[in-house]
Design a protein around this motif. Structure first.
Motif, PDB file in Angstrom:
ATOM      1  N   ALA A 142       0.752  -1.151   0.026  1.00  0.00           N
ATOM      2  CA  ALA A 142      -0.190   0.181  -0.139  1.00  0.00           C
ATOM      3  C   ALA A 142       0.734   1.223   0.024  1.00  0.00           C
ATOM      4  O   ALA A 142       1.997   1.335   0.706  1.00  0.00           O
ATOM      5  CB  ALA A 142      -0.903   0.024   1.222  1.00  0.00           C
ATOM      6  N   TYR A 143       0.398   2.197  -0.764  1.00  0.00           N
ATOM      7  CA  TYR A 143       1.162   3.572  -0.705  1.00  0.00           C
ATOM      8  C   TYR A 143       1.015   4.365   0.362  1.00  0.00           C
ATOM      9  O   TYR A 143      -0.139   4.776   0.879  1.00  0.00           O
ATOM     10  CB  TYR A 143       0.691   4.298  -1.978  1.00  0.00           C
ATOM     11  N   ARG A 144       1.976   4.518   1.342  1.00  0.00           N
ATOM     12  CA  ARG A 144       1.688   5.064   2.645  1.00  0.00           C
ATOM     13  C   ARG A 144       3.073   5.830   2.887  1.00  0.00           C
ATOM     14  O   ARG A 144       4.007   5.275   3.203  1.00  0.00           O
ATOM     15  CB  ARG A 144       1.313   4.115   3.839  1.00  0.00           C
ATOM     16  N   ILE A 145       2.787   7.295   3.121  1.00  0.00           N
ATOM     17  CA  ILE A 145       4.080   8.078   3.278  1.00  0.00           C
ATOM     18  C   ILE A 145       4.512   7.987   4.799  1.00  0.00           C
ATOM     19  O   ILE A 145       3.771   7.692   5.807  1.00  0.00           O
ATOM     20  CB  ILE A 145       3.713   9.269   3.057  1.00  0.00           C
ATOM     21  N   GLY A 146       5.790   7.610   4.926  1.00  0.00           N
ATOM     22  CA  GLY A 146       6.641   7.815   6.458  1.00  0.00           C
ATOM     23  C   GLY A 146       6.721   6.654   7.033  1.00  0.00           C
ATOM     24  O   GLY A 146       7.066   6.378   8.222  1.00  0.00           O
ATOM     25  N   THR A 147       6.268   5.381   6.457  1.00  0.00           N
ATOM     26  CA  THR A 147       6.669   4.197   6.925  1.00  0.00           C
ATOM     27  C   THR A 147       7.970   3.487   6.314  1.00  0.00           C
ATOM     28  O   THR A 147       8.279   2.678   7.182  1.00  0.00           O
ATOM     29  CB  THR A 147       5.389   3.157   6.473  1.00  0.00           C
ATOM     30  N   THR A 148       8.667   4.212   5.665  1.00  0.00           N
ATOM     31  CA  THR A 148       9.845   3.733   5.143  1.00  0.00           C
ATOM     32  C   THR A 148      10.921   4.973   4.855  1.00  0.00           C
ATOM     33  O   THR A 148      10.060   5.902   5.010  1.00  0.00           O
ATOM     34  CB  THR A 148       9.880   2.728   3.649  1.00  0.00           C
ATOM     35  N   ASP A 149      12.106   4.706   4.655  1.00  0.00           N
ATOM     36  CA  ASP A 149      12.929   5.826   4.487  1.00  0.00           C
ATOM     37  C   ASP A 149      13.850   5.425   3.423  1.00  0.00           C
ATOM     38  O   ASP A 149      13.766   4.305   2.585  1.00  0.00           O
ATOM     39  CB  ASP A 149      13.828   6.134   5.683  1.00  0.00           C
ATOM     40  N   ALA A 150      15.065   6.265   3.019  1.00  0.00           N
ATOM     41  CA  ALA A 150      15.792   6.139   1.863  1.00  0.00           C
ATOM     42  C   ALA A 150      16.550   4.823   2.047  1.00  0.00           C
ATOM     43  O   ALA A 150      17.014   4.405   1.000  1.00  0.00           O
ATOM     44  CB  ALA A 150      16.663   7.203   1.631  1.00  0.00           C
ATOM     45  N   GLY A 151      16.939   4.146   3.286  1.00  0.00           N
ATOM     46  CA  GLY A 151      17.546   3.269   3.273  1.00  0.00           C
ATOM     47  C   GLY A 151      16.923   1.731   3.335  1.00  0.00           C
ATOM     48  O   GLY A 151      17.229   0.943   3.651  1.00  0.00           O
ATOM     49  N   THR A 152      15.412   1.863   3.111  1.00  0.00           N
ATOM     50  CA  THR A 152      14.883   0.580   3.403  1.00  0.00           C
ATOM     51  C   THR A 152      14.922  -0.324   2.236  1.00  0.00           C
ATOM     52  O   THR A 152      14.738   0.012   1.135  1.00  0.00           O
ATOM     53  CB  THR A 152      13.098   0.892   3.554  1.00  0.00           C
ATOM     54  N   PRO A 153      15.437  -1.559   2.464  1.00  0.00           N
ATOM     55  CA  PRO A 153      15.626  -2.443   1.515  1.00  0.00           C
ATOM     56  C   PRO A 153      14.113  -2.979   1.000  1.00  0.00           C
ATOM     57  O   PRO A 153      13.244  -2.785   1.453  1.00  0.00           O
ATOM     58  CB  PRO A 153      16.317  -3.663   2.148  1.00  0.00           C
ATOM     59  N   ALA A 154      14.340  -3.496  -0.328  1.00  0.00           N
ATOM     60  CA  ALA A 154      13.025  -3.880  -0.976  1.00  0.00           C
ATOM     61  C   ALA A 154      12.237  -4.860  -0.285  1.00  0.00           C
ATOM     62  O   ALA A 154      11.224  -4.971  -0.142  1.00  0.00           O
ATOM     63  CB  ALA A 154      13.270  -4.516  -2.302  1.00  0.00           C
ATOM     64  N   GLU A 155      13.074  -6.133   0.387  1.00  0.00           N
ATOM     65  CA  GLU A 155      12.353  -7.180   1.025  1.00  0.00           C
ATOM     66  C   GLU A 155      11.695  -6.638   2.327  1.00  0.00           C
ATOM     67  O   GLU A 155      10.640  -7.193   2.620  1.00  0.00           O
ATOM     68  CB  GLU A 155      13.501  -8.291   1.094  1.00  0.00           C
ATOM     69  N   GLU A 156      12.079  -5.711   2.857  1.00  0.00           N
ATOM     70  CA  GLU A 156      11.454  -5.080   4.211  1.00  0.00           C
ATOM     71  C   GLU A 156      10.461  -4.553   3.925  1.00  0.00           C
ATOM     72  O   GLU A 156       9.434  -4.721   4.382  1.00  0.00           O
ATOM     73  CB  GLU A 156      12.650  -4.355   4.962  1.00  0.00           C
ATOM     74  N   ALA A 157      10.433  -3.620   2.822  1.00  0.00           N
ATOM     75  CA  ALA A 157       9.047  -2.893   2.353  1.00  0.00           C
ATOM     76  C   ALA A 157       8.025  -4.053   1.902  1.00  0.00           C
ATOM     77  O   ALA A 157       6.773  -3.817   2.290  1.00  0.00           O
ATOM     78  CB  ALA A 157       9.231  -2.026   1.165  1.00  0.00           C
ATOM     79  N   GLY A 163       4.785   1.519   1.725  1.00  0.00           N
ATOM     80  CA  GLY A 163       5.823   2.147   1.529  1.00  0.00           C
ATOM     81  C   GLY A 163       5.262   3.366   0.231  1.00  0.00           C
ATOM     82  O   GLY A 163       4.345   3.462   0.146  1.00  0.00           O
ATOM     83  N   VAL A 164       6.420   3.805  -0.236  1.00  0.00           N
ATOM     84  CA  VAL A 164       6.148   4.892  -1.263  1.00  0.00           C
ATOM     85  C   VAL A 164       6.850   4.375  -2.640  1.00  0.00           C
ATOM     86  O   VAL A 164       7.006   3.319  -2.823  1.00  0.00           O
ATOM     87  CB  VAL A 164       6.802   6.192  -0.701  1.00  0.00           C
ATOM     88  N   CYS A 165       6.806   5.258  -3.576  1.00  0.00           N
ATOM     89  CA  CYS A 165       7.104   4.994  -4.890  1.00  0.00           C
ATOM     90  C   CYS A 165       8.737   4.246  -5.010  1.00  0.00           C
ATOM     91  O   CYS A 165       8.752   3.510  -6.032  1.00  0.00           O
ATOM     92  CB  CYS A 165       7.158   6.182  -6.023  1.00  0.00           C
ATOM     93  N   GLN A 166       9.363   4.704  -4.265  1.00  0.00           N
ATOM     94  CA  GLN A 166      10.980   4.272  -3.977  1.00  0.00           C
ATOM     95  C   GLN A 166      10.766   2.817  -3.803  1.00  0.00           C
ATOM     96  O   GLN A 166      11.494   2.001  -4.443  1.00  0.00           O
ATOM     97  CB  GLN A 166      11.561   5.192  -3.248  1.00  0.00           C
ATOM     98  N   ASP A 167       9.856   2.410  -2.628  1.00  0.00           N
ATOM     99  CA  ASP A 167       9.834   1.158  -2.207  1.00  0.00           C
ATOM    100  C   ASP A 167       9.171   0.226  -3.330  1.00  0.00           C
ATOM    101  O   ASP A 167       9.582  -0.933  -3.740  1.00  0.00           O
ATOM    102  CB  ASP A 167       8.926   1.125  -1.139  1.00  0.00           C
ATOM    103  N   HIS A 168       8.016   0.647  -3.995  1.00  0.00           N
ATOM    104  CA  HIS A 168       7.498   0.048  -5.122  1.00  0.00           C
ATOM    105  C   HIS A 168       8.701  -0.486  -6.240  1.00  0.00           C
ATOM    106  O   HIS A 168       8.641  -1.495  -6.815  1.00  0.00           O
ATOM    107  CB  HIS A 168       6.431   0.616  -5.634  1.00  0.00           C
ATOM    108  N   THR A 169       9.373   0.687  -6.663  1.00  0.00           N
ATOM    109  CA  THR A 169      10.174   0.625  -7.668  1.00  0.00           C
ATOM    110  C   THR A 169      11.408  -0.603  -7.410  1.00  0.00           C
ATOM    111  O   THR A 169      11.890  -1.314  -8.046  1.00  0.00           O
ATOM    112  CB  THR A 169      10.934   1.784  -7.941  1.00  0.00           C
ATOM    113  N   HIS A 170      11.869  -0.537  -5.866  1.00  0.00           N
ATOM    114  CA  HIS A 170      12.899  -1.348  -5.538  1.00  0.00           C
ATOM    115  C   HIS A 170      12.487  -2.850  -5.433  1.00  0.00           C
ATOM    116  O   HIS A 170      13.078  -3.813  -5.990  1.00  0.00           O
ATOM    117  CB  HIS A 170      13.386  -0.998  -4.223  1.00  0.00           C
ATOM    118  N   ILE A 171      11.119  -3.066  -5.220  1.00  0.00           N
ATOM    119  CA  ILE A 171      10.637  -4.544  -5.194  1.00  0.00           C
ATOM    120  C   ILE A 171      10.591  -4.887  -6.683  1.00  0.00           C
ATOM    121  O   ILE A 171      10.552  -5.869  -7.161  1.00  0.00           O
ATOM    122  CB  ILE A 171       9.243  -4.311  -4.561  1.00  0.00           C
ATOM    123  N   PHE A 172       9.848  -4.041  -7.533  1.00  0.00           N
ATOM    124  CA  PHE A 172       9.614  -4.463  -8.925  1.00  0.00           C
ATOM    125  C   PHE A 172      11.056  -4.843  -9.311  1.00  0.00           C
ATOM    126  O   PHE A 172      11.209  -5.724 -10.460  1.00  0.00           O
ATOM    127  CB  PHE A 172       9.153  -3.402  -9.717  1.00  0.00           C
TER     128      PHE A 172
END
Length: 264
Positions: A142-157, A163-172
């Motif tokens: 789910a897209y939710r601001i403030g639940t992750t940061d710039a260092g959150t790995p894809a697997e953790e997200a 997470g946010v768009c950065q997390d979606h992108t890393h997982i993809f």
């Protein structure tokens, strides 16, 4: 579509800095999906040391800060004419070889969750499989601001399910690489339908397909990039393409305010 963009970042410090160095990737380049009509990069309180094109083809600037002042302003602005190419960016170019975009990184390392997700992507063609993967990522996180940061790995997200768009992108990216596709991170801007004001830049993924080249997938919005998107930088993950990154020496506390507008 012709878009006017302003990206204003203001850093405030409560004491003089002994030294700081920042790397800026804030200047888009013309290509198959866009033409840069005009663009400027202004810095107040810092001096540009060098400008170069990095190994991923990104316009990169290094700026330094030494002592006074206590406020640093970085503003990128300009006009970009975009084209809707159904997400197809074209053939691979640049110094970085395609195989580099199939390697794991600290932020894009697969665990059991992403491995299982990659196996669930279905389709008769590569494009269909990647669209299926995009839908799976959007459904699982789910897209939710403030639940992750710039260092959150894809697997953790993915495990957290938000997470946010950065997390979606890393997982993809991580899953697409497991599926055998070179995949890269893209940072830039998105023209939203309901507002000109934004709190952060946008991120999406591209996968390389035989016969098509690079194709864009925005998991956060469930679409391939169209003429509302402006590309600025690419890399293996966020750290290769982040707009501003740097180091500083000293005990000064930092406050950052960012304002972005993307308007037609």
């Amino acid at each position: 579509m012709r878009l006017r963009i302003t990206h204003h970042s203001e850093y405030r410090y409560d004491a003089p800095l002994a030294y700081a160095l920042q790397r800026l990737r804030l200047v888009p380049r013309s290509g198959p999906t866009q033409e840069v009509i005009e663009w400027s990069l202004r810095t107040d309180g810092a001096a540009q040391e060098v400008q170069f094109i990095d190994g991923f083809g990104n316009d990169t600037r290094l700026i330094s800060i030494d002592g006074e002042p206590h406020t640093i302003v970085i503003e990128a602005s300009g006009i970009v004419e975009t084209r809707d190419t159904a997400g197809v960016t074209g053939r691979h170019q640049g110094l970085a070889p395609l195989w580099l975009f199939q390697q794991e990184t600290t932020l894009c390392s697969a665990g059991d969750g992403i491995s299982a997700l990659a196996k669930r992507a279905e389709g008769e063609t590569d494009v269909e499989r990647l669209h299926s993967l995009m839908a799976l990522v959007r459904d699982q996180v789910a897209y939710r601001i403030g639940t992750t940061d710039a260092g959150t790995p894809a697997e953790e997200a993915l495990t957290n399910g938000e997470g946010v768009c950065q997390d979606h992108t890393h997982i993809f990216l991580t899953a697409a690489r497991l599926m055998g596709f070179p995949a890269r991170y893209v940072s830039g801007y998105l023209r939203m339908d309901d507002t000109d004001e934004q709190a952060a830049s946008h991120a999406w993924a591209e996968a390389h397909l035989d016969g098509l080249g690079w194709v864009a997938f925005d998991c956060s919005n469930g679409i391939s990039a169209d003429d509302r998107y402006v590309r600025v930088a690419t890399g293996r993950d966020y750290r290769d393409a982040m707009p501003i990154m740097g180091i500083r020496i000293g005990q000064a506390q930092e406050e950052l305010a960012v304002q972005i507008t993307v308007e037609q």
